[in-house]
Design a protein around this motif. Structure first.
Motif, PDB file in Angstrom:
ATOM      1  N   ASP A  58      -4.125  -3.989   6.335  1.00 50.05           N
ATOM      2  CA  ASP A  58      -2.904  -4.746   6.625  1.00 50.05           C
ATOM      3  C   ASP A  58      -1.812  -3.873   7.235  1.00 50.05           C
ATOM      4  OD1 ASP A  58      -3.669  -7.356   5.423  1.00 50.05           O
ATOM      5  OD2 ASP A  58      -3.818  -6.130   3.614  1.00 50.05           O
ATOM      6  N   LYS A  59      -1.844  -2.581   6.873  1.00 48.82           N
ATOM      7  CA  LYS A  59      -0.779  -1.696   7.315  1.00 48.82           C
ATOM      8  C   LYS A  59      -1.284  -0.258   7.295  1.00 48.82           C
ATOM      9  CE  LYS A  59       2.883  -1.820   4.638  1.00 48.82           C
ATOM     10  NZ  LYS A  59       4.135  -2.338   4.028  1.00 48.82           N
ATOM     11  N   PHE A  60      -0.729   0.570   8.169  1.00 46.76           N
ATOM     12  CA  PHE A  60      -1.078   1.988   8.215  1.00 46.76           C
ATOM     13  C   PHE A  60       0.125   2.825   7.793  1.00 46.76           C
ATOM     14  CE2 PHE A  60      -3.925  -0.025  11.272  1.00 46.76           C
ATOM     15  CZ  PHE A  60      -5.148   0.512  10.909  1.00 46.76           C
ATOM     16  N   ALA A  61      -0.157   4.018   7.281  1.00 44.95           N
ATOM     17  CA  ALA A  61       0.925   4.920   6.872  1.00 44.95           C
ATOM     18  C   ALA A  61       0.573   6.348   7.262  1.00 44.95           C
ATOM     19  CB  ALA A  61       1.148   4.832   5.368  1.00 44.95           C
ATOM     20  N   ALA A  78      -3.829   8.936  16.249  1.00 47.46           N
ATOM     21  CA  ALA A  78      -4.830   8.059  15.633  1.00 47.46           C
ATOM     22  C   ALA A  78      -4.205   6.780  15.087  1.00 47.46           C
ATOM     23  CB  ALA A  78      -5.569   8.808  14.529  1.00 47.46           C
ATOM     24  N   ILE A  79      -3.159   6.923  14.297  1.00 49.61           N
ATOM     25  CA  ILE A  79      -2.530   5.770  13.651  1.00 49.61           C
ATOM     26  C   ILE A  79      -1.907   4.815  14.675  1.00 49.61           C
ATOM     27  CG2 ILE A  79      -0.567   5.078  12.232  1.00 49.61           C
ATOM     28  CD1 ILE A  79      -2.889   5.893  10.552  1.00 49.61           C
ATOM     29  N   LYS A  80      -1.231   5.370  15.665  1.00 52.72           N
ATOM     30  CA  LYS A  80      -0.600   4.517  16.675  1.00 52.72           C
ATOM     31  C   LYS A  80      -1.645   3.747  17.479  1.00 52.72           C
ATOM     32  CE  LYS A  80       3.145   6.024  18.792  1.00 52.72           C
ATOM     33  NZ  LYS A  80       4.162   6.865  19.482  1.00 52.72           N
ATOM     34  N   THR A  81      -2.785   4.378  17.711  1.00 47.36           N
ATOM     35  CA  THR A  81      -3.867   3.702  18.420  1.00 47.36           C
ATOM     36  C   THR A  81      -4.430   2.553  17.588  1.00 47.36           C
ATOM     37  OG1 THR A  81      -4.469   5.728  19.594  1.00 47.36           O
ATOM     38  CG2 THR A  81      -6.123   3.983  19.508  1.00 47.36           C
ATOM     39  N   PHE A  82      -4.713   2.831  16.301  1.00 49.77           N
ATOM     40  CA  PHE A  82      -5.231   1.789  15.406  1.00 49.77           C
ATOM     41  C   PHE A  82      -4.248   0.620  15.323  1.00 49.77           C
ATOM     42  CE2 PHE A  82      -7.260   5.451  12.794  1.00 49.77           C
ATOM     43  CZ  PHE A  82      -8.301   5.529  13.708  1.00 49.77           C
ATOM     44  N   ALA A  83      -2.983   0.951  15.126  1.00 50.73           N
ATOM     45  CA  ALA A  83      -1.964  -0.093  14.954  1.00 50.73           C
ATOM     46  C   ALA A  83      -1.796  -0.938  16.214  1.00 50.73           C
ATOM     47  CB  ALA A  83      -0.633   0.554  14.575  1.00 50.73           C
ATOM     48  N   GLN A  84      -1.880  -0.307  17.373  1.00 49.65           N
ATOM     49  CA  GLN A  84      -1.742  -1.044  18.628  1.00 49.65           C
ATOM     50  C   GLN A  84      -2.922  -1.979  18.852  1.00 49.65           C
ATOM     51  OE1 GLN A  84      -1.699   1.384  22.168  1.00 49.65           O
ATOM     52  NE2 GLN A  84      -1.016  -0.296  23.480  1.00 49.65           N
ATOM     53  N   LYS A  88      -1.096  -4.098  13.992  1.00 51.56           N
ATOM     54  CA  LYS A  88      -0.618  -3.874  12.634  1.00 51.56           C
ATOM     55  C   LYS A  88       0.627  -3.003  12.655  1.00 51.56           C
ATOM     56  CE  LYS A  88      -4.323  -5.860  10.894  1.00 51.56           C
ATOM     57  NZ  LYS A  88      -4.278  -7.136  10.151  1.00 51.56           N
ATOM     58  N   GLN A  89       1.374  -3.033  11.558  1.00 48.03           N
ATOM     59  CA  GLN A  89       2.582  -2.220  11.464  1.00 48.03           C
ATOM     60  C   GLN A  89       2.298  -0.888  10.778  1.00 48.03           C
ATOM     61  OE1 GLN A  89       5.454  -5.117   9.742  1.00 48.03           O
ATOM     62  NE2 GLN A  89       6.466  -4.980  11.743  1.00 48.03           N
ATOM     63  N   VAL A  90       3.253   0.015  10.933  1.00 44.31           N
ATOM     64  CA  VAL A  90       3.104   1.380  10.434  1.00 44.31           C
ATOM     65  C   VAL A  90       4.305   1.746   9.567  1.00 44.31           C
ATOM     66  CG1 VAL A  90       2.851   3.814  11.077  1.00 44.31           C
ATOM     67  CG2 VAL A  90       1.860   2.025  12.528  1.00 44.31           C
ATOM     68  N   VAL A  91       4.025   2.488   8.496  1.00 44.74           N
ATOM     69  CA  VAL A  91       5.099   3.051   7.675  1.00 44.74           C
ATOM     70  C   VAL A  91       5.075   4.559   7.869  1.00 44.74           C
ATOM     71  CG1 VAL A  91       6.027   3.384   5.361  1.00 44.74           C
ATOM     72  CG2 VAL A  91       4.951   1.214   5.969  1.00 44.74           C
ATOM     73  N   ALA A  92       6.212   5.121   8.255  1.00 43.22           N
ATOM     74  CA  ALA A  92       6.327   6.561   8.492  1.00 43.22           C
ATOM     75  C   ALA A  92       7.170   7.185   7.385  1.00 43.22           C
ATOM     76  CB  ALA A  92       6.966   6.814   9.850  1.00 43.22           C
ATOM     77  N   ILE A  93       6.608   8.171   6.693  1.00 39.14           N
ATOM     78  CA  ILE A  93       7.286   8.824   5.567  1.00 39.14           C
ATOM     79  C   ILE A  93       7.383  10.324   5.841  1.00 39.14           C
ATOM     80  CG2 ILE A  93       7.259   9.256   3.080  1.00 39.14           C
ATOM     81  CD1 ILE A  93       7.460   6.322   3.572  1.00 39.14           C
ATOM     82  N   ASP A  94       8.529  10.917   5.563  1.00 45.69           N
ATOM     83  CA  ASP A  94       8.650  12.359   5.765  1.00 45.69           C
ATOM     84  C   ASP A  94       7.885  13.126   4.676  1.00 45.69           C
ATOM     85  OD1 ASP A  94      10.704  13.675   3.668  1.00 45.69           O
ATOM     86  OD2 ASP A  94      11.407  11.656   4.144  1.00 45.69           O
ATOM     87  N   THR A  95       7.427  14.303   5.027  1.00 47.38           N
ATOM     88  CA  THR A  95       6.567  15.095   4.140  1.00 47.38           C
ATOM     89  C   THR A  95       7.270  15.506   2.856  1.00 47.38           C
ATOM     90  OG1 THR A  95       5.633  16.002   6.180  1.00 47.38           O
ATOM     91  CG2 THR A  95       4.913  16.998   4.121  1.00 47.38           C
ATOM     92  N   LEU A  96       8.555  15.820   2.934  1.00 51.40           N
ATOM     93  CA  LEU A  96       9.283  16.243   1.741  1.00 51.40           C
ATOM     94  C   LEU A  96       9.363  15.129   0.700  1.00 51.40           C
ATOM     95  CD1 LEU A  96      12.154  18.308   3.412  1.00 51.40           C
ATOM     96  CD2 LEU A  96      10.253  19.202   2.058  1.00 51.40           C
ATOM     97  N   SER A  97       9.493  13.897   1.166  1.00 52.89           N
ATOM     98  CA  SER A  97       9.523  12.754   0.242  1.00 52.89           C
ATOM     99  C   SER A  97       8.171  12.557  -0.431  1.00 52.89           C
ATOM    100  CB  SER A  97       9.924  11.472   0.987  1.00 52.89           C
ATOM    101  OG  SER A  97      11.258  11.539   1.426  1.00 52.89           O
ATOM    102  N   SER A 198       6.744  -1.010  14.408  1.00 49.90           N
ATOM    103  CA  SER A 198       5.743  -1.246  15.436  1.00 49.90           C
ATOM    104  C   SER A 198       5.204   0.107  15.880  1.00 49.90           C
ATOM    105  CB  SER A 198       6.389  -1.968  16.619  1.00 49.90           C
ATOM    106  OG  SER A 198       5.501  -2.024  17.711  1.00 49.90           O
ATOM    107  N   TYR A 199       3.968   0.148  16.345  1.00 49.00           N
ATOM    108  CA  TYR A 199       3.329   1.417  16.716  1.00 49.00           C
ATOM    109  C   TYR A 199       4.170   2.211  17.711  1.00 49.00           C
ATOM    110  CZ  TYR A 199       2.026  -0.260  21.365  1.00 49.00           C
ATOM    111  OH  TYR A 199       2.072  -0.692  22.660  1.00 49.00           O
ATOM    112  N   ASN A 200       4.862   1.533  18.627  1.00 50.73           N
ATOM    113  CA  ASN A 200       5.626   2.237  19.665  1.00 50.73           C
ATOM    114  C   ASN A 200       6.985   2.733  19.187  1.00 50.73           C
ATOM    115  OD1 ASN A 200       6.650  -0.340  19.440  1.00 50.73           O
ATOM    116  ND2 ASN A 200       6.935  -0.666  21.627  1.00 50.73           N
TER     117      ASN A 200
END
Length: 217
Positions: A58-61, A78-84, A88-97, A198-200
């Motif tokens: 349902d979603k990528f992260a 990879a993720i942007k390609t799959f999502a496009q 599907k939508q993407v969740v982007a999280i910073d590494t420190l979090s 969105s992937y873009n």
């Protein structure tokens, strides 16, 4: 809600499948910086082992950094390609979090996530912002805490001697594997996040330019 997450910001590589805030399966590799060689195989194996397919997701992260420029770009592509392709939508999280969420809250202990920024510097969080700080200045700032501190992240490994010498009994050490960000934690954060992109719209979090880019000056 099924979320497929990929974490490639450091020397380790991990993937995870989360369903309704529960980790169904995860994989963890420590092969060094060869993420591009194993990323597709690892994802396909994870899906096969759980009787899933890309269409079930349902979603990528993904982790957007800071960290390895190359590793972040591999996951990003990879993720942007799959999502496009799958819309599907993407969740982007910073590494420190991700690192910060790896440990439960412990009364009387301050958890601080850090990543080596090279040049005797570290990436740390200051409120919601990520900054670069000199390691000596960072250690001095930690001495203001009255309670013990846990430094989590690869900077705790790189600057182990400096931290031990500067903080003494104030610092709580962890096994090396616990300093690595993991896709399973990323997926848990993504499930709770409302920041679907969105992937873009997904971009890497670069606090500073890479060595290669700076050497062109």
């Amino acid at each position: 809600m099924k979320i497929l997450s990929i974490e490639t910001s450091g020397k380790t590589f991990s993937t995870a499948l989360n369903e309704n805030d529960k980790t169904i399966a995860s994989s963890y590799y420590e092969y060094g910086h060869i993420h591009s060689e194993i990323i597709i195989t690892a994802i396909e194996r994870l899906l096969k082992d759980t009787n899933n397919s890309f269409e079930n997701i349902d979603k990528f992260a993904l982790s957007v950094g800071p960290g390895s420029f190359t590793g972040i770009r591999v996951a990003m592509t990879a993720i942007k390609t799959f999502a496009q392709v799958l819309n599907k939508q993407v969740v982007a999280i910073d590494t420190l979090s991700i690192l910060e969420a790896s440990l439960p809250k412990i009364k009387g202990i301050k958890v601080i996530s850090t990543i080596d920024a090279l040049r005797n510097e570290v990436y740390i969080k200051k409120g919601k912002k990520i900054i670069i700080k000199n390691i000596d200045s960072f250690i001095r700032s930690l001495k203001t805490y009255k309670n013990k501190v846990i430094i989590i992240g690869n900077a705790a490994i790189v600057y182990k001697e400096e931290l031990s010498k500067g903080l003494g009994s104030l610092s709580v050490s962890l096994p090396e594997i616990m300093h690595m960000p993991k896709a399973s934690v990323l997926a848990n954060l993504a499930y709770k996040s409302k920041n679907n992109l969105s992937y873009n719209k997904v971009q890497p979090l670069y606090i500073r330019k890479s060595w290669a880019e700076e050497s062109k000056k």
